[in-house]
Design a protein around this motif. Structure first.
Motif, PDB file in Angstrom:
ATOM      1  N   SER A  64       0.081   7.175   0.141  1.00  0.00           N
ATOM      2  CA  SER A  64      -0.098   7.483  -1.278  1.00  0.00           C
ATOM      3  C   SER A  64      -1.015   8.664  -1.542  1.00  0.00           C
ATOM      4  N   GLY A  65      -1.494   9.332  -0.490  1.00  0.00           N
ATOM      5  CA  GLY A  65      -2.383  10.470  -0.707  1.00  0.00           C
ATOM      6  C   GLY A  65      -3.762  10.023  -1.153  1.00  0.00           C
TER       7      GLY A  65
ATOM      8  N   ARG B 266      12.535  13.035  -9.491  1.00  0.00           N
ATOM      9  CA  ARG B 266      13.096  12.198  -8.435  1.00  0.00           C
ATOM     10  C   ARG B 266      13.231  12.982  -7.133  1.00  0.00           C
ATOM     11  N   ALA B 267      13.609  14.258  -7.228  1.00  0.00           N
ATOM     12  CA  ALA B 267      13.696  15.098  -6.027  1.00  0.00           C
ATOM     13  C   ALA B 267      12.326  15.246  -5.384  1.00  0.00           C
ATOM     14  N   TRP B 268      11.306  15.403  -6.217  1.00  0.00           N
ATOM     15  CA  TRP B 268       9.937  15.533  -5.699  1.00  0.00           C
ATOM     16  C   TRP B 268       9.487  14.245  -5.031  1.00  0.00           C
TER      17      TRP B 268
ATOM     18  N   TYR C 209      -1.556  16.138 -11.624  1.00  0.00           N
ATOM     19  CA  TYR C 209      -1.164  15.905 -13.018  1.00  0.00           C
ATOM     20  C   TYR C 209      -0.972  14.408 -13.272  1.00  0.00           C
ATOM     21  N   GLY C 210      -0.422  13.693 -12.307  1.00  0.00           N
ATOM     22  CA  GLY C 210      -0.268  12.254 -12.464  1.00  0.00           C
ATOM     23  C   GLY C 210      -1.603  11.561 -12.670  1.00  0.00           C
ATOM     24  N   ALA C 211      -2.628  12.002 -11.936  1.00  0.00           N
ATOM     25  CA  ALA C 211      -3.966  11.433 -12.112  1.00  0.00           C
ATOM     26  C   ALA C 211      -4.513  11.760 -13.495  1.00  0.00           C
TER      27      ALA C 211
ATOM     28  N   PHE D  74       3.449  22.154  -3.946  1.00  0.00           N
ATOM     29  CA  PHE D  74       4.189  20.901  -3.941  1.00  0.00           C
ATOM     30  C   PHE D  74       3.347  19.707  -4.394  1.00  0.00           C
ATOM     31  N   ARG D  75       2.059  19.720  -4.148  1.00  0.00           N
ATOM     32  CA  ARG D  75       1.241  18.539  -4.447  1.00  0.00           C
ATOM     33  C   ARG D  75       0.618  18.556  -5.845  1.00  0.00           C
TER      34      ARG D  75
END
Length: 445
Positions: A321-322, A289-291, A17-19, A11-12
């Motif tokens: 925000s992790g 959006r679901a994520w 990938y965003g980073a 899930f994370r």
């Protein structure tokens, strides 16, 4: 540069990938390979990543596979975030422990030992494959219990495996924020094991600002750890503990709160993520959006039972925000580009903490460069921490021994010696119940 993510259907993964999408520097990751045993989860996460990459020029190319050897070949970095037994396994870990009257948590106490016993053999197999198929790769381990698993892999990969965790980062950030300091320019003197550490100083421009925090009860009680542990206890310790130490310092209250909860954390996440993966499989739904919705709920409910038992209230928005993905990216940058960085990491002790041997994996500030992570010299552990760190490290060593030998007696010893398991008979009961619940523990004889 190729990055392989083990547990690529997790899930994370979109956080990582965003980073990567935000990294535009030279020598950045250009190829991401997701590996997972569950093809359905891989497809769901791949959809999220595809939506994240929309409109981003030169986004890292993503592929997915269930073939581990294929995923590892040619990797410069391997990010390991596997969950052996899935969230159902975590739910069983918690259920069995709580039924025996002891803490059920995925990394601490009985639940952490059970998780380690079934994860270490898999992690060792991965380490051996990396050594054979990608000998020049660096392994970044986020698989829990992170310190224990990193030590297991280090026996085959040496210093080319480095463990990361977002807990020390978040703690240092909160302390700096309440003191009005910039976290980017503060040195956090943190020492211990994974999920068992303390901030002893926070230095800004060479000046330790922690005494100012400890000397101001109002300031000390204004952030999460102050509310969670209580200002009097923190002032007695003279340090700020990692939030996971709440399981040790307030064990009875936490066990009671977990036993009274409607569902354990693992059961909550199992059900929540089942809904997400089902939703993300629908081509008419935005997987991203679901994520996002699911992640917001997940972060807001983190350690909810502990906060409720302590009367600590809700988490602050800044803490939702992790952060582990930022640690992973900073670590990769420092190694790949030889850009020096100071990060709190899980590495082999060498001579950092004199009460532990050189090969014991500890969680301490490290200087990172092209040669890897080098633990910085540290003052001795505080007196109140020494016994606890040594006891838990001994338990980790018993887990490693049991995983290597398949000895059920050694597994019982691991449970019995843990500070949060108060009876040899309870330890025997736990081994029996866990072996019945987890086919992956069938190797214990």
């Amino acid at each position: 540069m190729k990055l392989t993510i083990l547990g690529g259907g997790g899930f994370r993964v979109p956080l990582v990938y965003g980073a990567l999408l935000a990294d535009r520097g030279e020598g950045r990751v250009t190829e991401v390979v997701l590996h997972d045993l569950d093809d359905r989860r891989l497809r769901a996460v791949s959809r999220v990543l595809a939506e994240q990459a929309e409109g981003v020029p030169d986004a890292p190319v993503v592929s997915a596979t269930t073939d581990l050897d294929e995923a590892l070949r040619g990797a410069a970095f391997v990010f390991s975030a596997i969950r052996v037994g899935g969230l159902q396994g975590r739910a069983e870990d918690e259920r069995v422990a709580l039924a025996a009257g002891v803490l059920g948590q995925e990394t601490v106490g009985a639940g952490g030992i059970a998780y380690g016993l079934r994860t270490v053999p898999v992690a060792v197999d991965i380490a051996r494959r990396v050594a054979r198929l990608a000998p020049d790769a660096w392994v970044i381990n986020f698989t829990n219990p992170a310190g224990l698993v990193t030590e297991a892999m280090a026996r085959h990969l040496g210093d080319r495996v480095i463990g990361i965790c977002d807990s020390p980062v978040g703690l240092g950030r909160r302390i700096a924020r309440v003191l009005g300091a910039d976290p980017r320019h503060a040195f956090v003197d943190y020492v211990g094991l994974n999920h068992l550490g303390w901030v002893r100083a926070l230095r800004v421009g060479g000046r330790d600002e922690l005494p100012r925090l400890l000397g101001d009860p109002a300031l000390l009680g204004s952030f999460e750890e102050g509310r969670l542990f209580g200002t009097d206890w923190l002032r007695s310790l003279g340090a700020i503990p990692n939030e996971y130490l709440h399981y040790y310092y307030f064990n009875r209250e936490t066990v009671r709160a977990y036993q009274q909860a409607e569902r354990t954390r693992g059961a909550f996440l199992r059900d929540q993520q089942a809904r997400f993966y089902a939703e993300a499989a629908d081509p008419g739904v935005s997987a991203l959006r679901a994520w996002d919705r699911t992640r917001a709920e997940r972060e807001a409910t983190y350690m909810a039972e502990n906060r409720e038992s302590a009367g600590a209230g809700e988490r602050e928005e800044e803490d939702l925000s992790g952060g582990y993905e930022k640690v992973a990216l900073a670590l990769m940058r420092a190694i790949a580009r030889d850009e020096r960085a100071t990060l709190i990491l899980n590495v082999r002790n060498r001579s950092t903490l004199h009460v532990l041997d050189a090969d014991a994996v500890v969680e301490v500030p490290c200087l990172v460069d092209a040669g890897g992570a080098h633990p910085l010299a540290a003052d001795p552990l505080p007196g109140h921490a020494t016994g606890l760190v040594c006891a838990v490290k001994n338990v980790e060593r018993q887990v490693l021994s049991a995983a290597e030998s398949g000895s059920r007696a050694t597994a019982v010893k691991a449970f019995a010696l843990h500070p949060l398991v108060d009876s040899v008979n309870v330890a025997r009961q736990l081994v029996e119940e866990y072996a019945a619940a987890h086919p992956g523990l069938g190797y214990l004889k």
